[in-house]
Scaffold this motif. Structure first.
Motif, short mmCIF file in Angstrom:
data_model
loop_
_atom_site.label_atom_id
_atom_site.label_comp_id
_atom_site.label_asym_id
_atom_site.label_seq_id
_atom_site.Cartn_x
_atom_site.Cartn_y
_atom_site.Cartn_z
N ASP A 87 -25.89 21.44 -80.58
CA ASP A 87 -25.62 20.70 -82.13
C ASP A 87 -26.82 20.10 -82.49
O ASP A 87 -27.50 19.41 -81.65
N ASP B 292 -28.63 16.65 -83.72
CA ASP B 292 -28.76 15.35 -83.42
C ASP B 292 -27.83 14.48 -84.68
O ASP B 292 -27.76 14.77 -85.69
N CYS B 293 -26.99 13.59 -84.00
CA CYS B 293 -26.01 12.58 -84.86
C CYS B 293 -26.84 11.23 -85.03
O CYS B 293 -27.40 10.70 -83.74
N GLU C 203 -19.85 11.00 -87.49
CA GLU C 203 -20.38 12.34 -87.22
C GLU C 203 -20.55 12.88 -85.95
O GLU C 203 -20.19 14.08 -85.64
N ALA C 204 -21.03 12.02 -84.97
CA ALA C 204 -21.07 12.32 -83.68
C ALA C 204 -19.96 12.33 -82.83
O ALA C 204 -19.71 13.26 -82.31
N GLN C 205 -19.00 11.46 -83.24
CA GLN C 205 -17.49 11.82 -82.74
C GLN C 205 -16.74 13.18 -83.22
O GLN C 205 -16.22 13.85 -82.23
N ARG C 206 -17.20 13.39 -84.49
CA ARG C 206 -16.79 14.78 -84.97
C ARG C 206 -17.28 16.07 -84.18
O ARG C 206 -16.58 17.25 -83.99
N GLN C 207 -18.63 15.73 -83.99
CA GLN C 207 -19.28 16.83 -83.26
C GLN C 207 -18.83 17.10 -81.80
O GLN C 207 -18.74 18.25 -81.37
N GLY C 208 -18.17 16.01 -81.17
CA GLY C 208 -17.82 16.00 -80.03
C GLY C 208 -16.23 16.05 -79.89
O GLY C 208 -15.54 15.99 -78.94
N SER D 255 -23.98 20.29 -76.59
CA SER D 255 -23.35 21.35 -77.14
C SER D 255 -24.32 22.19 -78.17
O SER D 255 -24.03 23.28 -78.50
N LYS E 56 -28.49 10.30 -77.69
CA LYS E 56 -28.25 11.38 -78.54
C LYS E 56 -27.35 12.26 -77.59
O LYS E 56 -27.55 12.55 -76.49
N HIS E 57 -26.20 12.75 -78.14
CA HIS E 57 -25.30 13.58 -77.55
C HIS E 57 -24.69 12.72 -76.13
O HIS E 57 -24.47 13.29 -75.15
#
Length: 442
Positions: free
Chosen positions: A141, A143-144, A150-155, A139, A182-183
């Motif tokens: 954004d 890296d988480c 944080e990664a879950q919220r990013q997606g 996306s 990553k991602h």
């Protein structure tokens, strides 16, 4: 004044071919009754297409022949809306490739799977299975951390729409989770019986792609999207039941809980696994993943909780009220999304059935990392290395008399032709270029 034109709703009859690409033909949805019985036209040479959309020059079909793609209405998937309010509904039906007189066509992977599922039923066994998929979602954004909130919220926006669409399509999603890379994300769904399990795997891939397309996001299921990326696998969970739905794999009296039937089934998988890789790890980039210490598989062995084992006994839990036997299943890990779900599942079931019919012994068991054992230790346990490349896997298949005899000759001819063509098309690519090439294709 003429009426304002509106787009005609369309339904698509699809077939997922030997290379795991879903193709089809669309018609106005209000004409479904017409297409229900006669399907739509199809061309045999489509089954000789490489992932690069080149028809293999040595395929058995050429410009000759005609087929019908007949819809199986019980498999229909409809997702009426998504994040893009202007996008048309996603509406497709899995189909079977037949001759123009209705006879089954031997090169149809869905028909191959259905026939094998029926052979299991003749043995008093039904197959319950689920495919897990990992993929990269870029996306743009930052890296988480791996597995992080944080990664879950990013997606989360993508994940929420995806779960909604999968539910609408009858796919029964379980979890959407950030993975190690990553991602990288994973989607899991509940199991289904027989052919419906492979249909469901296709539905997951196509619905996931649809949501990404509507949101303008880059997505890839390829086993490795760049040279240093984490690997994306497809894990196939299988349990065997009797015809009344009672579990058959579990026996509390054995060391690892695997019943005699289950031991023979697993013995068949491991015995034929080097040849099976030609179908479950079917592209040159697949072998960038099937390497030691990649949490995938590089040796044919069974492990209790060993993620370096090609076949894993999944953990059961004592929480809740579900019985151990009902939870007990085996996870096949030497697979990725460049494989056809129907073809890969069919060949896996053939290998397991041969193990049952020939009462093959299960010897290759380890809860240690196979690569950490020396060659003498591996030989003593019957643990063999998986092919290191697609040409090696294809050679293993050619030399596996039992598997060759169990598969339609026309399907094999088409498969060997397209894989030979694919290898020619990619032989000059570096590992980095190979990853990027297949990331675009899958």
């Amino acid at each position: 004044m003429s009426a304002r034109l509106l787009p005609v709703p369309m339904t698509t009859i699809v077939t997922t071919d030997l290379i795991g690409v879903t193709r089809g033909r669309s018609f106005p949805t209000d004409e479904l009754e017409h297409y229900q019985a006669v399907g739509c036209g199809w061309v045999p040479a489509n089954s000789a297409l490489t992932p690069q959309d080149v028809i293999a020059s040595t395929s058995p079909w050429g410009a000759y022949g005609d087929l019908r793609l007949i819809p199986d209405l019980s498999s229909r998937v409809t997702v009426n809306n998504g994040p893009d309010a202007n996008a048309p509904a996603l509406d497709f039906i899995h189909g079977d490739l037949c001759e123009t007189d209705g006879r089954p066509w031997a090169t149809c992977p869905r028909t191959l799977l259905r026939n094998e599922v029926e052979r299991y039923r003749e043995l008093g066994v039904q197959v319950n299975a689920a495919f897990e998929h990992e993929f990269n979602l870029d996306s743009g954004d930052v890296d988480c951390h791996a597995f992080s909130l944080e990664a879950q919220r990013q997606g989360a926006e993508f994940g929420g729409w995806l779960l909604s669409a999968l539910r609408a399509g009858g796919v029964e999603p379980e979890m959407f989770l950030p993975e190690y890379g990553k991602h990288q994300y994973e989607i899991t769904c509940r199991p289904a019986l027989g052919v419906a399990a492979a249909d469901r795997a296709v539905n997951v891939r196509e619905i996931t792609r649809e949501i990404a397309r509507q949101m303008g996001l880059d997505l890839s299921f390829a086993p490795k999207t760049s040279e240093h990326a984490m690997c994306n696998g497809v894990h196939l969970h299988v349990s065997l039941q009797d015809l009344d739905g009672q579990p058959l794999l579990y026996d509390a009296g054995t060391t690892n809980g695997l019943s005699t039937l289950g031991q023979h089934w697993a013995g068949g998988i491991l015995h034929y696994l080097p040849a099976l890789c030609a179908f479950t790890a079917p592209t040159p980039v697949s072998y960038e993943r099937l390497q030691p210490h990649h949490w995938s598989a590089s040796y044919a062995c069974l492990g209790q909780r060993n993620r370096e084992a090609a076949l894993r006994i999944c953990p059961t839990v004592s929480l809740g009220s579900k019985s151990v036997a009902a939870q007990y299943n085996l996870e096949f890990r030497a697979m990725d999304a460049t494989a056809s779900p129907h073809l890969a599942m069919a060949t896996l079931l053939i290998a397991g059935r041969l193990g049952i019919e020939r009462r093959l012994a299960l010897n290759a068991i380890t809860d240690e990392i196979p690569d950490a054992l020396n060659e003498e230790q591996r030989q003593a346990r019957g643990i063999v290395a998986l092919p290191a490349s697609l040409p090696q896997a294809l050679d293993c298949l050619r030399n596996s008399e039992a598997l060759i005899e169990a598969l339609p000759q026309a399907l094999l001819d088409s498969y060997f032709a397209l894989k030979t063509e694919e290898l020619t098309l990619t032989e000059q690519l570096s590992p980095a270029d190979l990853c990027e090439h297949y990331a675009r294709l899958y």
